[in-house]
Design a protein around this motif. Sequence first.
Motif, PDB file in Angstrom:
ATOM      1  N   SER A 232       1.115  -1.184   0.161  1.00  0.00           N
ATOM      2  CA  SER A 232       0.109  -0.151   0.498  1.00  0.00           C
ATOM      3  C   SER A 232       0.797   1.046  -0.339  1.00  0.00           C
ATOM      4  N   GLU A 233       1.870   1.475   0.966  1.00  0.00           N
ATOM      5  CA  GLU A 233       2.517   2.421   0.737  1.00  0.00           C
ATOM      6  C   GLU A 233       3.524   2.326  -0.562  1.00  0.00           C
ATOM      7  N   ASN A 234       4.472   1.896  -1.328  1.00  0.00           N
ATOM      8  CA  ASN A 234       4.270   2.025  -2.334  1.00  0.00           C
ATOM      9  C   ASN A 234       4.386   1.590  -3.766  1.00  0.00           C
ATOM     10  N   MET A 235       2.685   1.141  -3.645  1.00  0.00           N
ATOM     11  CA  MET A 235       1.784   0.837  -4.925  1.00  0.00           C
ATOM     12  C   MET A 235       1.842   2.497  -5.824  1.00  0.00           C
ATOM     13  N   GLU A 236       2.306   3.433  -5.803  1.00  0.00           N
ATOM     14  CA  GLU A 236       1.394   4.496  -6.344  1.00  0.00           C
ATOM     15  C   GLU A 236       3.044   4.945  -7.382  1.00  0.00           C
ATOM     16  N   SER A 237       4.011   4.263  -6.769  1.00  0.00           N
ATOM     17  CA  SER A 237       4.786   4.639  -7.015  1.00  0.00           C
ATOM     18  C   SER A 237       5.785   3.918  -7.794  1.00  0.00           C
ATOM     19  N   HIS A 238       5.004   2.213  -7.807  1.00  0.00           N
ATOM     20  CA  HIS A 238       5.711   1.239  -9.033  1.00  0.00           C
ATOM     21  C   HIS A 238       4.914   1.563  -9.471  1.00  0.00           C
ATOM     22  N   MET A 239       3.767   1.749  -9.569  1.00  0.00           N
ATOM     23  CA  MET A 239       2.507   1.864 -10.646  1.00  0.00           C
ATOM     24  C   MET A 239       3.111   2.992 -11.504  1.00  0.00           C
ATOM     25  N   THR A 240       3.820   3.945 -11.342  1.00  0.00           N
ATOM     26  CA  THR A 240       4.276   5.180 -11.990  1.00  0.00           C
ATOM     27  C   THR A 240       5.586   4.589 -12.803  1.00  0.00           C
ATOM     28  N   ALA A 241       6.827   4.087 -12.449  1.00  0.00           N
ATOM     29  CA  ALA A 241       7.660   3.064 -12.690  1.00  0.00           C
ATOM     30  C   ALA A 241       7.478   2.082 -13.769  1.00  0.00           C
ATOM     31  N   ALA A 242       6.513   1.650 -13.309  1.00  0.00           N
ATOM     32  CA  ALA A 242       5.519   0.657 -14.537  1.00  0.00           C
ATOM     33  C   ALA A 242       5.372   1.382 -16.012  1.00  0.00           C
ATOM     34  N   GLY A 243       4.450   2.515 -15.518  1.00  0.00           N
ATOM     35  CA  GLY A 243       4.230   3.038 -17.256  1.00  0.00           C
ATOM     36  C   GLY A 243       2.215   2.214 -16.957  1.00  0.00           C
ATOM     37  N   VAL A 244       1.600   1.345 -16.079  1.00  0.00           N
ATOM     38  CA  VAL A 244       0.346   0.480 -15.954  1.00  0.00           C
ATOM     39  C   VAL A 244      -0.098   0.945 -14.806  1.00  0.00           C
ATOM     40  N   ARG A 245      -1.644   0.481 -15.072  1.00  0.00           N
ATOM     41  CA  ARG A 245      -1.860   0.036 -13.646  1.00  0.00           C
ATOM     42  C   ARG A 245      -3.067  -1.048 -13.621  1.00  0.00           C
ATOM     43  N   PRO A 246      -3.033  -1.779 -12.433  1.00  0.00           N
ATOM     44  CA  PRO A 246      -3.571  -3.206 -13.019  1.00  0.00           C
ATOM     45  C   PRO A 246      -4.779  -2.598 -12.672  1.00  0.00           C
ATOM     46  N   ASP A 247      -5.693  -4.229 -13.165  1.00  0.00           N
ATOM     47  CA  ASP A 247      -6.980  -4.062 -13.614  1.00  0.00           C
ATOM     48  C   ASP A 247      -8.397  -4.083 -12.124  1.00  0.00           C
ATOM     49  N   TYR A 248      -7.347  -4.954 -11.443  1.00  0.00           N
ATOM     50  CA  TYR A 248      -8.419  -4.900 -10.586  1.00  0.00           C
ATOM     51  C   TYR A 248      -6.980  -5.218  -8.787  1.00  0.00           C
ATOM     52  N   ILE A 249      -7.223  -4.936  -7.738  1.00  0.00           N
ATOM     53  CA  ILE A 249      -5.758  -5.035  -6.834  1.00  0.00           C
ATOM     54  C   ILE A 249      -6.906  -5.986  -5.271  1.00  0.00           C
ATOM     55  N   CYS A 250      -6.305  -6.471  -5.086  1.00  0.00           N
ATOM     56  CA  CYS A 250      -6.028  -7.972  -4.074  1.00  0.00           C
ATOM     57  C   CYS A 250      -5.278  -7.340  -2.999  1.00  0.00           C
ATOM     58  N   GLN A 251      -6.297  -7.507  -2.009  1.00  0.00           N
ATOM     59  CA  GLN A 251      -5.158  -7.397  -0.634  1.00  0.00           C
ATOM     60  C   GLN A 251      -4.465  -8.435  -0.258  1.00  0.00           C
ATOM     61  N   ASP A 252      -5.187  -9.824  -0.540  1.00  0.00           N
ATOM     62  CA  ASP A 252      -4.950 -11.197  -0.879  1.00  0.00           C
ATOM     63  C   ASP A 252      -4.822 -12.181  -1.428  1.00  0.00           C
ATOM     64  N   LEU A 253      -4.421 -13.223  -1.016  1.00  0.00           N
ATOM     65  CA  LEU A 253      -5.097 -14.301  -2.099  1.00  0.00           C
ATOM     66  C   LEU A 253      -6.606 -15.057  -1.867  1.00  0.00           C
ATOM     67  N   SER A 254      -7.092 -14.509  -0.183  1.00  0.00           N
ATOM     68  CA  SER A 254      -8.770 -15.321  -0.469  1.00  0.00           C
ATOM     69  C   SER A 254      -9.358 -14.358  -1.346  1.00  0.00           C
ATOM     70  N   GLU A 255      -9.139 -12.719  -0.966  1.00  0.00           N
ATOM     71  CA  GLU A 255      -9.904 -11.931  -1.991  1.00  0.00           C
ATOM     72  C   GLU A 255      -9.951 -12.187  -3.460  1.00  0.00           C
ATOM     73  N   ALA A 256      -8.134 -12.669  -3.653  1.00  0.00           N
ATOM     74  CA  ALA A 256      -8.321 -13.310  -4.878  1.00  0.00           C
ATOM     75  C   ALA A 256      -9.761 -13.991  -5.346  1.00  0.00           C
TER      76      ALA A 256
END
Length: 263
Positions: A232-256
């Motif tokens: 949660s802390e680095n997500m935005e910076s990683h998205m900026t570096a990757a140049g893409v955003r995921p279609d869905y975000i899940c906090q854990d594998l149960s949610e996935a």
Amino acid sequence: MEQVKGLLIDLDGTLYHGKNMIDGADALIGKLREKNIPYLFVTNNSSRTPEQVAAHLIGMGIPASPEEVCTSSLAAASYIAHESPGAKVAILGEEGLRQALKDAGLEVTEEQPHYVVQGIDRSFSYSSLAKAVQWIQGGAISVLTNPDLLLPSDTGLTPGAGSLGAAIEAASGVKPVVIGKPSSILMKYATDRLGLSPAETVVVGDNMRTDIAAGANAGCRTVLVMTGITTSENMESHMTAAGVRPDYICQDLSEAADLLCTE
């Protein structure tokens, strides 16, 4: 989410950390099997054979078979065999890469190879570097299984295939063909094995710069799980570096599992 037709699932950081299963990994794979949803385990790791990867998963309690494993070594072998059937290849790598190239009908040699194929190689030396550079400068095509600069280990981070590849590229002046994530080559190989189009496939992973970027580059839908590299802390910076955003975000594998296995 529209009904899932197939999944490409990352391993380290998504289903396990080193030798430890991440909570819910066994349940997720169990549900996919129960609902007959096709999937492959897709990893940049070039050192292990599919049998070794499956054994590692089973040892942690995650159901797996070698046929469900898709490595950067297998994709590299397929890529070269398609481009140049029976080509001569020089290898800087370990068992998983050597077996994949041989199984694809390629000739392993150190005499005038058509391709220099490099993955993680824990016996890498100055002599290895010199040979690779000479082969590439002599006309061989440079192929890098995966660009990971660092790998986790029991003693901390260690140099990955990408760090060795950087030395070869710097010395030879030639950029390699990159097979593994974030390249789309590995993803195309995996979707072809599933018999699905990228649009019918979902990539699940923890790393924005590799898993999610590769899925987006290949035209797949993507699910980011907050189980490893991305937090949660680095997500935005990683998205900026990757140049893409995921279609869905899940906090854990149960949610996935709830997202991916819903009728």
